[in-house]
Scaffold this motif. Structure first.
Motif, PDB file in Angstrom:
ATOM      1  N   PHE A  98      42.425 -10.002 -20.253  1.00 11.81           N
ATOM      2  CA  PHE A  98      41.840  -9.368 -19.068  1.00 11.81           C
ATOM      3  C   PHE A  98      40.351  -9.104 -19.271  1.00 11.81           C
ATOM      4  O   PHE A  98      39.530  -9.357 -18.380  1.00 11.81           O
ATOM      5  CB  PHE A  98      42.566  -8.066 -18.731  1.00 11.81           C
ATOM      6  N   HIS A  99      39.986  -8.605 -20.438  1.00  8.78           N
ATOM      7  CA  HIS A  99      38.571  -8.270 -20.647  1.00  8.78           C
ATOM      8  C   HIS A  99      37.701  -9.515 -20.796  1.00  8.78           C
ATOM      9  O   HIS A  99      36.541  -9.503 -20.384  1.00  8.78           O
ATOM     10  CB  HIS A  99      38.427  -7.283 -21.812  1.00  8.78           C
ATOM     11  N   ARG A 100      38.247 -10.579 -21.338  1.00  9.48           N
ATOM     12  CA  ARG A 100      37.470 -11.830 -21.358  1.00  9.48           C
ATOM     13  C   ARG A 100      37.201 -12.325 -19.940  1.00  9.48           C
ATOM     14  O   ARG A 100      36.132 -12.857 -19.647  1.00  9.48           O
ATOM     15  CB  ARG A 100      38.216 -12.909 -22.144  1.00  9.48           C
ATOM     16  N   ALA A 101      38.208 -12.124 -19.074  1.00  5.25           N
ATOM     17  CA  ALA A 101      38.038 -12.567 -17.684  1.00  5.25           C
ATOM     18  C   ALA A 101      36.958 -11.759 -16.963  1.00  5.25           C
ATOM     19  O   ALA A 101      36.400 -12.210 -15.964  1.00  5.25           O
ATOM     20  CB  ALA A 101      39.364 -12.460 -16.932  1.00  5.25           C
ATOM     21  N   GLN A 102      36.661 -10.566 -17.463  1.00  6.80           N
ATOM     22  CA  GLN A 102      35.604  -9.742 -16.857  1.00  6.80           C
ATOM     23  C   GLN A 102      34.197 -10.245 -17.162  1.00  6.80           C
ATOM     24  O   GLN A 102      33.244  -9.836 -16.500  1.00  6.80           O
ATOM     25  CB  GLN A 102      35.668  -8.313 -17.415  1.00  6.80           C
ATOM     26  N   LEU A 103      34.052 -11.062 -18.202  1.00  6.00           N
ATOM     27  CA  LEU A 103      32.699 -11.409 -18.677  1.00  6.00           C
ATOM     28  C   LEU A 103      31.866 -12.011 -17.548  1.00  6.00           C
ATOM     29  O   LEU A 103      32.262 -12.982 -16.918  1.00  6.00           O
ATOM     30  CB  LEU A 103      32.777 -12.386 -19.852  1.00  6.00           C
ATOM     31  N   PRO A 104      30.702 -11.428 -17.276  1.00  5.16           N
ATOM     32  CA  PRO A 104      29.882 -11.908 -16.166  1.00  5.16           C
ATOM     33  C   PRO A 104      29.036 -13.115 -16.559  1.00  5.16           C
ATOM     34  O   PRO A 104      28.756 -13.334 -17.731  1.00  5.16           O
ATOM     35  CB  PRO A 104      28.977 -10.709 -15.874  1.00  5.16           C
ATOM     36  N   ALA A 105      28.648 -13.871 -15.562  1.00  5.09           N
ATOM     37  CA  ALA A 105      27.780 -15.035 -15.801  1.00  5.09           C
ATOM     38  C   ALA A 105      26.318 -14.616 -15.680  1.00  5.09           C
ATOM     39  O   ALA A 105      25.984 -13.701 -14.934  1.00  5.09           O
ATOM     40  CB  ALA A 105      28.095 -16.122 -14.780  1.00  5.09           C
ATOM     41  N   ASP A 106      25.457 -15.307 -16.409  1.00  3.49           N
ATOM     42  CA  ASP A 106      24.022 -15.092 -16.244  1.00  3.49           C
ATOM     43  C   ASP A 106      23.599 -15.569 -14.861  1.00  3.49           C
ATOM     44  O   ASP A 106      24.273 -16.394 -14.237  1.00  3.49           O
ATOM     45  CB  ASP A 106      23.240 -15.872 -17.313  1.00  3.49           C
ATOM     46  N   LEU A 107      22.473 -15.039 -14.422  1.00  2.00           N
ATOM     47  CA  LEU A 107      21.956 -15.398 -13.095  1.00  2.00           C
ATOM     48  C   LEU A 107      20.670 -16.193 -13.292  1.00  2.00           C
ATOM     49  O   LEU A 107      19.836 -15.827 -14.120  1.00  2.00           O
ATOM     50  CB  LEU A 107      21.671 -14.093 -12.330  1.00  2.00           C
ATOM     51  N   GLU A 108      20.542 -17.290 -12.558  1.00  3.38           N
ATOM     52  CA  GLU A 108      19.258 -18.009 -12.590  1.00  3.38           C
ATOM     53  C   GLU A 108      18.915 -18.496 -11.196  1.00  3.38           C
ATOM     54  O   GLU A 108      19.701 -19.191 -10.551  1.00  3.38           O
ATOM     55  CB  GLU A 108      19.319 -19.186 -13.580  1.00  3.38           C
ATOM     56  N   MET A 109      17.741 -18.093 -10.706  1.00  3.13           N
ATOM     57  CA  MET A 109      17.251 -18.533  -9.405  1.00  3.13           C
ATOM     58  C   MET A 109      16.057 -19.435  -9.689  1.00  3.13           C
ATOM     59  O   MET A 109      15.005 -18.961 -10.103  1.00  3.13           O
ATOM     60  CB  MET A 109      16.870 -17.320  -8.559  1.00  3.13           C
ATOM     61  N   PRO A 110      16.220 -20.740  -9.482  1.00  8.46           N
ATOM     62  CA  PRO A 110      15.285 -21.733 -10.030  1.00  8.46           C
ATOM     63  C   PRO A 110      13.843 -21.561  -9.570  1.00  8.46           C
ATOM     64  O   PRO A 110      12.929 -21.804 -10.332  1.00  8.46           O
ATOM     65  CB  PRO A 110      15.865 -23.059  -9.545  1.00  8.46           C
ATOM     66  N   GLY A 111      13.623 -21.122  -8.345  1.00  2.00           N
ATOM     67  CA  GLY A 111      12.254 -20.850  -7.934  1.00  2.00           C
ATOM     68  C   GLY A 111      11.483 -22.080  -7.511  1.00  2.00           C
ATOM     69  O   GLY A 111      10.497 -22.471  -8.145  1.00  2.00           O
ATOM     70  N   GLU A 112      11.912 -22.700  -6.433  1.00  2.86           N
ATOM     71  CA  GLU A 112      11.179 -23.851  -5.884  1.00  2.86           C
ATOM     72  C   GLU A 112       9.782 -23.420  -5.439  1.00  2.86           C
ATOM     73  O   GLU A 112       8.892 -24.246  -5.275  1.00  2.86           O
ATOM     74  CB  GLU A 112      11.914 -24.454  -4.669  1.00  2.86           C
ATOM     75  N   ASP A 113       9.611 -22.112  -5.226  1.00  4.17           N
ATOM     76  CA  ASP A 113       8.313 -21.598  -4.775  1.00  4.17           C
ATOM     77  C   ASP A 113       7.375 -21.274  -5.940  1.00  4.17           C
ATOM     78  O   ASP A 113       6.383 -20.582  -5.761  1.00  4.17           O
ATOM     79  CB  ASP A 113       8.528 -20.361  -3.896  1.00  4.17           C
ATOM     80  N   GLY A 114       7.715 -21.738  -7.150  1.00  2.00           N
ATOM     81  CA  GLY A 114       6.838 -21.475  -8.286  1.00  2.00           C
ATOM     82  C   GLY A 114       7.113 -20.156  -8.975  1.00  2.00           C
ATOM     83  O   GLY A 114       6.380 -19.739  -9.875  1.00  2.00           O
ATOM     84  N   VAL A 115       8.178 -19.466  -8.543  1.00  2.00           N
ATOM     85  CA  VAL A 115       8.550 -18.200  -9.176  1.00  2.00           C
ATOM     86  C   VAL A 115      10.041 -18.267  -9.526  1.00  2.00           C
ATOM     87  O   VAL A 115      10.889 -18.113  -8.654  1.00  2.00           O
ATOM     88  CB  VAL A 115       8.309 -16.992  -8.243  1.00  2.00           C
ATOM     89  N   ALA A 116      10.349 -18.555 -10.790  1.00  2.00           N
ATOM     90  CA  ALA A 116      11.743 -18.588 -11.227  1.00  2.00           C
ATOM     91  C   ALA A 116      12.149 -17.194 -11.683  1.00  2.00           C
ATOM     92  O   ALA A 116      11.354 -16.476 -12.280  1.00  2.00           O
ATOM     93  CB  ALA A 116      11.910 -19.587 -12.366  1.00  2.00           C
ATOM     94  N   LEU A 117      13.399 -16.826 -11.343  1.00  2.00           N
ATOM     95  CA  LEU A 117      13.903 -15.494 -11.692  1.00  2.00           C
ATOM     96  C   LEU A 117      15.260 -15.633 -12.363  1.00  2.00           C
ATOM     97  O   LEU A 117      15.987 -16.577 -12.097  1.00  2.00           O
ATOM     98  CB  LEU A 117      14.123 -14.651 -10.432  1.00  2.00           C
ATOM     99  N   GLY A 118      15.612 -14.657 -13.163  1.00  2.00           N
ATOM    100  CA  GLY A 118      16.943 -14.692 -13.741  1.00  2.00           C
ATOM    101  C   GLY A 118      17.342 -13.372 -14.351  1.00  2.00           C
ATOM    102  O   GLY A 118      16.557 -12.408 -14.399  1.00  2.00           O
ATOM    103  N   MET A 119      18.560 -13.339 -14.811  1.00  2.00           N
ATOM    104  CA  MET A 119      19.111 -12.146 -15.447  1.00  2.00           C
ATOM    105  C   MET A 119      20.095 -12.629 -16.501  1.00  2.00           C
ATOM    106  O   MET A 119      20.947 -13.465 -16.227  1.00  2.00           O
ATOM    107  CB  MET A 119      19.829 -11.301 -14.410  1.00  2.00           C
ATOM    108  N   ARG A 120      19.932 -12.122 -17.705  1.00  2.00           N
ATOM    109  CA  ARG A 120      20.737 -12.572 -18.830  1.00  2.00           C
ATOM    110  C   ARG A 120      21.541 -11.398 -19.380  1.00  2.00           C
ATOM    111  O   ARG A 120      21.000 -10.303 -19.528  1.00  2.00           O
ATOM    112  CB  ARG A 120      19.784 -13.079 -19.912  1.00  2.00           C
TER     113      ARG A 120
END
Lengths: 429, 429
Positions: A98-120
């Motif tokens: 159950f707790h392994r299933a909770q593990l969240p994914a990292d976030l990546e917003m590629p930024g076609e506008d020249g500004v890439a964002l993410g969360m690790r």
């Protein structure tokens, strides 16, 4: 035991009393705890040895004796019956999954506008797990605290457990071994929290401390908060059982008593639309109390804090549940999910007629460390999120900075922070 | 300013001093805050009026005057120049988009074995946002606190902001309007925190309080913790700038000063492998200090807490960064992502030569409320997770309970919790 009926004129006042039922009164131990922490900070291992002799009633030979050896753990496990170890294994596997299933994914917003964002997401380096000892040594709590930390990827788990007279519960050691905890310290109370937070010559400091404890442990966690992270301060347990008249009253009664047997300050509440069922459950509680080993504790809890509430309909029952925001919620009706979607606040829910709360205390998979005392309005049970932290990131290219930089300059200037504005403006060329 | 070089024999000791640099010493205001909270609990609005007169220096006509009216908000926005409102809009849109992307999915494990499990995220009902007033009124902080709450789906957001003399910063009101905050209270200090936690005749209580404040606000949050949730207690800001010799020293210098200008207790640290670049940045800081409006604050911070560290290689630089666990991290090298994957602890990272930290304070999208004082070892920046909580659920059918129930019975019996064991065993028939 409180008996309430939403149709009674005095209901609102009686329910308000129930909501503010002050079960969570703890002794003031601030000064004693400050002194213990100061000693550990100043003298390290020497303080731990002295405090263990004074407070846990045994004198370790030296700092080495504070750590439980691998041999001792093996020996303890060898004394346990195979069926009990198998039960531990069933629990551990399901809790892990159950707790392994909770593990969240990292976030990546590629930024076609020249500004890439993410969360690790990254795991904490080191955590401390406090396990109460003595009469209330719960191997299930070892699994519930350590396995989420393992699932999160924490590198080092240090467990502290008081050993009155130096002895430990073998099933607690077996649970620690199964959970992959190799570092076990025979230290309890505020001194254990102080050592985990500040470190000593033998015990390296950790980054976060979790796990329940007595008033000294709770106050010590409060005092080291900031130096390290802590989980929430656990109060007495509670359950709300929503049940219709089609249930066996003996089942609902035993579910209420399972909560009540934890602690005189625990609270068990039945909510039903069926007055006859309410009476039957109240009688079944009295009958069961006549033969339960922990009847003294459970009976005291039931008489002082227990309640049976009859509502006109399930709509009302859901609304009262949301106001109670219980740690545990059982929903014993034909279509429990239809009620669950209307419940806004509950630490953990147990659905249907075949899911007593105790199944979640041990083997179902979700965590049994849950928010108490109406705090499920804003807090959640222990999870992998307690052992992870986030780093956000931003990456601008020259074009991206040209696009969004001027807005930052305008706002920084409006706030009077010129170096902020200039650090952007300089790069706009 | 501290100058360190990893090749120097005294480096380890000097770095340890930097790590334990006690910037976060706050006044003891426990007793004053307890008294304020007790007054608000006992007397509600009347206490708020009295305290506002005494502490904020203006006398509201009555409780109604404590709430900012819709007309006042409109009026304030009308005074603001269009380019500033447009900058606010750029920021708000990007912050919204990033925080919406953070929203987690519910978990459901169908349970082919007769035991279905899940975890549901729900928003908090009501949150309070504290916004510091007076000289340090930051509209950007209104966006950073309120927009994640909105993205999470919080139904009610109550904002409290002190109004010395009764007046408010129009850009703060505009930011609140843009963030959808309709309930704004002209109340500050510990009394605002008390009112949000306990409620008064006019102000309904909330479930969680977030936002930075002075020592009184921080202590009040500590004292109401448990009654409501709180975010972490913010300390002075810090930045670590990793930069190679290919950067313009003036850029790195201004980035360091942008952090330093917040507060004399802020800390700015340059880490580089290039001794010549280190000297050039130190000179550029001195030059910039000669013309910055907030040079007194920034200079004091730089002299007392600032540092320039030269390392042998980037491996060492990464290792020192992990030990510093900074709130903000700039990585100004050719391949910043290659270094980022080796960073374990940082609140927020800013990658490359075109991403000054200030871009993240205002418009990039990720939150600027971040863990300070080395707490990024275990804590994270503000996010939608601060405004959500989890309910786990379990649903067994008869067959599922038969499969896992016996293990629960065995463990409950081993823990001496018979009612737990019986609540399961009764249903096994």
């Amino acid at each position: 035991m409180h008996r309430l009926n939403t149709a009674d004129p005095g209901f609102a006042a009686a329910f308000a009393v129930l909501l503010e039922d002050g079960r969570n009164v703890t002794a003031r131990v601030d000064a004693a705890v400050s002194a213990i922490i100061a000693e550990v900070k100043a003298e390290g291992d020497a303080a731990l040895l002295r405090q263990t002799a004074r407070l846990d009633g045994w004198m370790p030979d030296g700092p080495g004796a504070l750590r439980v050896s691998a041999g001792e753990i093996e020996q303890a496990c060898a004394t346990l019956p195979a069926p009990l170890l198998e039960a531990l294994e069933v629990a551990a596997r399901r809790i892990e999954a159950f707790h392994r299933a909770q593990l969240p994914a990292d976030l990546e917003m590629p930024g076609e506008d020249g500004v890439a964002l993410g969360m690790r997401w990254t795991p904490l380096d080191a955590v401390g797990i406090y396990v109460p000892g003595g009469k209330a040594a719960y191997p299930s709590s070892v699994l519930m605290n350590a396995l989420p930390a393992r699932a999160a990827g924490v590198g080092r788990i240090a467990m502290a457990v008081p050993a009155p007279g130096g002895a430990l519960n073998p099933l607690v050691l077996a649970a620690a071994r199964r959970a992959g905890v190799e570092e076990i310290w025979r230290i309890g109370g505020a001194q254990a929290v102080a050592a985990l937070a500040w470190g000593t010559e033998s015990l390296a400091p950790v980054d976060r401390i979790v796990g329940p404890g007595n008033a000294y442990v709770a106050e010590a966690k409060r005092q080291v908060f900031g130096r390290v992270g802590i989980d929430s301060i656990a109060g007495p347990s509670e359950v709300v059982v929503l049940a219709d008249g089609a249930n066996d009253p003996a089942h609902a009664a035993m579910d209420l008593l399972a909560q009540a047997e934890h602690d005189e300050a625990a609270q068990s509440i039945l909510v039903t639309t069926d007055p006859g069922f309410a009476d039957a459950v109240a009688s079944a509680v009295e009958a069961a109390l006549r033969e339960l080993p922990r009847a003294a504790i459970a009976g005291e809890s039931w008489r002082r804090h227990g309640a049976v509430i009859v509502t006109r309909d399930w709509e009302e029952a859901v609304e009262l549940t949301n106001r109670l925001a219980p740690e545990h919620l059982q929903v014993m009706v034909d279509d429990p999910r239809a009620l669950l979607v209307r419940i806004r606040h509950a630490g953990a829910a147990f659905l249907g007629r075949h899911t007593p709360e105790a199944i979640g205390d041990y083997v179902a998979g979700p965590n049994h460390v849950l928010p108490t005392g109406r705090t499920s309005r804003f807090a959640s049970g222990l999870s992998v999120f307690d052992f992870l932290k986030r780093t956000t990131w931003v990456e601008c290219d020259a074009e991206g900075l040209r696009r969004i930089g001027p807005a930052a300059v305008a706002l920084a200037e409006a706030e009077g922070l010129d170096a902020h504005a200039r650090s952007v403006a300089l790069r706009l060329g």
